[in-house]
Scaffold this active site. Structure first.
Site, PDB file in Angstrom:
ATOM      1  N   ARG A 115      20.485  64.426  62.786  1.00  0.00           N
ATOM      2  CA  ARG A 115      19.381  64.333  61.839  1.00  0.00           C
ATOM      3  C   ARG A 115      18.218  65.207  62.291  1.00  0.00           C
ATOM      4  O   ARG A 115      18.059  65.504  63.467  1.00  0.00           O
ATOM      5  CB  ARG A 115      18.905  62.881  61.703  1.00  0.00           C
ATOM      6  CG  ARG A 115      19.858  61.976  60.976  1.00  0.00           C
ATOM      7  CD  ARG A 115      19.271  60.576  60.834  1.00  0.00           C
ATOM      8  NE  ARG A 115      18.915  59.984  62.112  1.00  0.00           N
ATOM      9  CZ  ARG A 115      17.686  59.893  62.605  1.00  0.00           C
ATOM     10  NH1 ARG A 115      16.659  60.330  61.906  1.00  0.00           N
ATOM     11  NH2 ARG A 115      17.462  59.346  63.780  1.00  0.00           N
ATOM     12  N   LYS A 175      21.596  58.218  56.088  1.00  0.00           N
ATOM     13  CA  LYS A 175      20.394  57.614  56.666  1.00  0.00           C
ATOM     14  C   LYS A 175      19.205  57.633  55.716  1.00  0.00           C
ATOM     15  O   LYS A 175      18.330  56.767  55.777  1.00  0.00           O
ATOM     16  CB  LYS A 175      20.038  58.304  57.992  1.00  0.00           C
ATOM     17  CG  LYS A 175      21.025  58.009  59.124  1.00  0.00           C
ATOM     18  CD  LYS A 175      21.112  56.519  59.412  1.00  0.00           C
ATOM     19  CE  LYS A 175      21.983  56.227  60.625  1.00  0.00           C
ATOM     20  NZ  LYS A 175      22.115  54.772  60.901  1.00  0.00           N
ATOM     21  N   HIS A 195      19.379  47.033  60.935  1.00  0.00           N
ATOM     22  CA  HIS A 195      20.204  48.012  61.654  1.00  0.00           C
ATOM     23  C   HIS A 195      21.001  47.221  62.686  1.00  0.00           C
ATOM     24  O   HIS A 195      20.577  47.048  63.820  1.00  0.00           O
ATOM     25  CB  HIS A 195      19.311  49.047  62.323  1.00  0.00           C
ATOM     26  CG  HIS A 195      20.056  50.209  62.889  1.00  0.00           C
ATOM     27  ND1 HIS A 195      19.610  50.927  63.965  1.00  0.00           N
ATOM     28  CD2 HIS A 195      21.230  50.785  62.524  1.00  0.00           C
ATOM     29  CE1 HIS A 195      20.459  51.885  64.243  1.00  0.00           C
ATOM     30  NE2 HIS A 195      21.450  51.826  63.379  1.00  0.00           N
ATOM     31  N   SER A 250      21.729  52.415  70.838  1.00  0.00           N
ATOM     32  CA  SER A 250      22.885  53.117  71.378  1.00  0.00           C
ATOM     33  C   SER A 250      23.103  52.751  72.845  1.00  0.00           C
ATOM     34  O   SER A 250      22.159  52.705  73.634  1.00  0.00           O
ATOM     35  CB  SER A 250      22.674  54.632  71.253  1.00  0.00           C
ATOM     36  OG  SER A 250      23.763  55.336  71.788  1.00  0.00           O
ATOM     37  N   LYS A 270      26.866  47.374  70.786  1.00  0.00           N
ATOM     38  CA  LYS A 270      26.811  46.784  69.438  1.00  0.00           C
ATOM     39  C   LYS A 270      28.154  46.890  68.719  1.00  0.00           C
ATOM     40  O   LYS A 270      28.649  45.910  68.156  1.00  0.00           O
ATOM     41  CB  LYS A 270      25.711  47.477  68.629  1.00  0.00           C
ATOM     42  CG  LYS A 270      25.625  47.083  67.167  1.00  0.00           C
ATOM     43  CD  LYS A 270      24.337  47.579  66.542  1.00  0.00           C
ATOM     44  CE  LYS A 270      24.193  49.068  66.539  1.00  0.00           C
ATOM     45  NZ  LYS A 270      24.973  49.723  65.447  1.00  0.00           N
ATOM     46  N   THR A 271      28.737  48.060  68.737  1.00  0.00           N
ATOM     47  CA  THR A 271      30.013  48.257  68.041  1.00  0.00           C
ATOM     48  C   THR A 271      31.153  47.552  68.763  1.00  0.00           C
ATOM     49  O   THR A 271      31.982  46.878  68.152  1.00  0.00           O
ATOM     50  CB  THR A 271      30.314  49.760  67.908  1.00  0.00           C
ATOM     51  OG1 THR A 271      29.275  50.375  67.135  1.00  0.00           O
ATOM     52  CG2 THR A 271      31.652  49.993  67.222  1.00  0.00           C
ATOM     53  N   ASP A 310      27.039  48.874  61.222  1.00  0.00           N
ATOM     54  CA  ASP A 310      25.782  49.614  61.410  1.00  0.00           C
ATOM     55  C   ASP A 310      24.605  49.133  60.568  1.00  0.00           C
ATOM     56  O   ASP A 310      23.519  48.934  61.094  1.00  0.00           O
ATOM     57  CB  ASP A 310      26.031  51.093  61.126  1.00  0.00           C
ATOM     58  CG  ASP A 310      24.916  51.983  61.635  1.00  0.00           C
ATOM     59  OD1 ASP A 310      24.274  51.628  62.639  1.00  0.00           O
ATOM     60  OD2 ASP A 310      24.688  53.054  61.045  1.00  0.00           O
ATOM     61  N   ARG A 329      31.202  63.589  65.372  1.00  0.00           N
ATOM     62  CA  ARG A 329      31.304  62.343  64.598  1.00  0.00           C
ATOM     63  C   ARG A 329      32.604  62.297  63.807  1.00  0.00           C
ATOM     64  O   ARG A 329      33.214  63.322  63.493  1.00  0.00           O
ATOM     65  CB  ARG A 329      30.144  62.249  63.602  1.00  0.00           C
ATOM     66  CG  ARG A 329      28.762  62.131  64.231  1.00  0.00           C
ATOM     67  CD  ARG A 329      28.405  60.695  64.495  1.00  0.00           C
ATOM     68  NE  ARG A 329      27.074  60.551  65.069  1.00  0.00           N
ATOM     69  CZ  ARG A 329      26.422  59.388  65.115  1.00  0.00           C
ATOM     70  NH1 ARG A 329      26.980  58.290  64.619  1.00  0.00           N
ATOM     71  NH2 ARG A 329      25.224  59.311  65.651  1.00  0.00           N
TER      72      ARG A 329
END
Length: 584
Positions: free
Chosen positions: A114, A257, A276, A294, A298-299, A313, A377
């Site tokens: 981004r 996003k 988030h 990050s 979390k994942t 996410d 990605r």
């Protein structure tokens, strides 16, 4: 323009409350087994494709009202198979020979992430957005006049094309809260990206378009200096006009996003909470939220063989419960292997799409080659993940878990939070960076990101905290802080918390056994720490006990507490003061 090399890629209802129905829904998720056939079947279910040809093509689709009138062929909501054929025919990239199936692969040029300094929102003086937005570094303002220049540039570019791609998709699985978003693209792979990432409509819907994104990535803003912007790239939103334009950047994530930022504006306007976070749900319908930046897990921690994945996410929490914003996942591929992240590795197959991932000479992905970027990605539809919850929504969460990677070794592996402490941790959004993660970092560095998503907040962080407080209290949701960082000392002295211990802490939260524990209070942060948990050594649960040098621990705890306090000063301008729930 985008280039092909031998090494790199080429360019260019809601979950019902009735237990019996919840069980049936979850039963489908837990009985699902991943296979190429099941992926193919779900992909085939998405088929509302239309190709409109003729001088009136733009008016038939409805983009003429945007000023786009010259294209004579519009490809609308193409199927996965059609997208794949278009990508190849247009030479938009190359087909990677991934282990689990051919996967289209693109290179997004110099922008591999981004461009936050180039994101702008129109300040329409006196409007609702003018009064409510948290203006500043995250939400930079431009005038309506500048936006009109950017918009004209995008429209002129689109009017130079004979063929365009239009996708109408949904953001939000909740019928009550979803938004219909239209994307206008010039490339098939960009439609492929939003088809993966947003919720695919099952049939043509006459619902009014809530917002339109015109992605004219090949055009740039030649007047950026005159406009006093930061570069020729612009990602600009006009909330009142319900349009956005993207200029100069090919990065796929800008599509996703930007809409997440808008959901962060729209939902609070009706007292619902955008988040988030990842989310999953147990066989009894007990859902859980996992907030974290990050590197906090979390994942990984939300991927549980005993629970169904709602999403990884972005989610909302409305009057009915928790729902996924997205219809897919957008995962980093750096060092990806089947051994370390099997679900993501196997998701790289036909219908997924790789971005900025190096290819070997045989055209197989090389996830360890980061010469292009460390932010390679893969986007893939959520049905590539085994055991996902097809409805992508569940009842109000039973547990809310804040994940942190504390490299100072101060925070307990698990703590039970009061409502006030939960709000303080939510607004703080703390984790830490360690040496090796970024150039120039030689010791632990605190990283505070309010609401665990600072880059996407459109309102003041305390507004989201207010909503979280209302939700927690209304539904009796318990809040916990889980530290996946260091124990027995800070980075370089102690050791990283084992996944075994962390998983045991998470399991104790989810199965409720943590409530049977005896607790003690942390002397500095005031958290309630369990004295014992099944599968976790007692000395680990109290971080001070895990340190050999107790005085060093005390000094480090005070140091970290000071960082929290200093960071929280920036939120003192909000309507509520949550600092009293912070460390002593």
């Amino acid at each position: 323009n985008l280039q092909v090399t031998s090494k790199m890629l080429a360019a260019s209802k809601f979950a019902p409350r009735a237990t019996s129905k919840v069980a049936r829904v979850l039963g489908r998720a837990f009985s699902a087994s991943p296979s190429d056939a099941s992926f193919t079947d779900e992909a085939k279910e998405y088929n509302i494709s239309r190709t409109i040809v003729g001088a009136d093509a733009t008016s038939q689709v409805g983009i003429d009202s945007l000023g786009i009138k010259n294209a004579t062929t519009i490809y609308k909501n193409l199927t996965y198979k059609e997208l794949f054929e278009h990508e190849k025919a247009n030479n938009e990239g190359v087909v990677a020979k991934a282990e689990y199936g051919e996967t289209f692969t693109v290179d997004t040029g110099k922008f591999t992430g981004r461009s936050p300094k180039d994101k702008w929102i129109v300040r329409n003086v006196g409007s609702d957005s003018d009064k409510n937005l948290w203006w500043g570094d995250v939400n930079q303002s431009i005038t309506p006049e500048i936006y009109e220049d950017l918009y004209e540039t995008a429209i002129n570019h689109m009017n130079s094309k004979e063929k365009l791609y239009v996708a109408d998709v949904y953001c939000g699985a909740s019928e009550a809260s979803k938004r219909k978003v239209r994307f206008v693209h010039e490339l098939a792979w960009q439609q492929h990206f939003v088809t993966n990432m947003f919720i695919r409509p099952e049939e043509e819907c006459d619902k009014e378009i809530d917002f339109t994104v015109i992605n004219a990535c090949a055009a740039t803003n030649a007047k950026w200096k005159e406009h006093n912007l930061n570069s020729e790239v612009a990602v600009a939103f006009n909330i009142e006009k319900k349009t956005a334009v993207i200029l100069g950047t090919w990065y796929g994530g800008e599509n996703k996003k930007g809409i997440f930022s808008l959901m962060n504006y729209w939902l609070p306007m009706v007292d619902d909470l955008p988040m988030h976070c990842s989310a999953n749900v147990g066989k009894d319908g007990d859902s859980a939220l996992f907030f974290g930046l990050s590197g906090t897990g979390k994942t990984t921690l939300s991927a549980d063989p005993n629970r169904a994945l709602i999403g990884d996410d972005e989610h909302g929490w409305d009057k009915n419960g928790v729902f996924n914003f997205e219809g897919g996942c957008y995962a980093k591929t750096i060092d990806l292997s089947e051994k370390t992240e099997p679900e993501i590795y196997r998701a790289v197959t036909t219908n997924a799409m790789l971005e900025n991932v190096a290819l070997k000479e045989d055209n197989s992905p090389d996830y360890f080659d980061t010469s292009k970027t460390q932010n390679g990605r893969v986007s893939y539809p959520i049905f590539h993940i085994p055991g996902y919850l097809k409805e992508q929504q569940a009842s109000h969460p039973k547990n809310c878990i804040f994940l942190t990677c504390d490299a100072y070794g101060v925070l307990p592996p698990v703590s039970k939070l009061t409502s006030g402490q939960a709000l303080y941790q939510f607004v703080s959004g703390y984790t830490s960076k360690v040496a090796g993660t970024e150039r120039g970092i030689t010791e632990p560095t605190p990283n505070f990101s309010p609401c665990f998503g600072a880059a996407f907040l459109t309102l003041h962080p305390t507004r989201y905290a207010e909503l979280l407080q209302q939700k927690l209290e209304a539904h009796g949701t318990e809040a916990y802080l889980v530290n996946t960082g260091w124990s027995g000392g800070g980075y370089g002295v102690g050791e990283r918390m084992s996944i075994k211990d962390t998983r045991a802490c998470i399991n104790a939260i989810l199965d409720g056994s943590i409530n049977e524990a005896e607790f003690e209070s942390h002397p500095v942060f005031g958290f309630d720490m369990p004295k014992s948990l099944p599968g976790v050594e007692g000395d680990v649960l109290n971080p001070r006990n895990a340190w050999e040098d107790k005085e060093a621990y005390d000094a480090t705890a005070v140091k970290l507490a000071g960082m929290f306090k200093e960071n929280f000063k920036k939120y003192s301008d909000g309507p509520n003061d949550y600092s009293k729930y912070g460390p002593n």
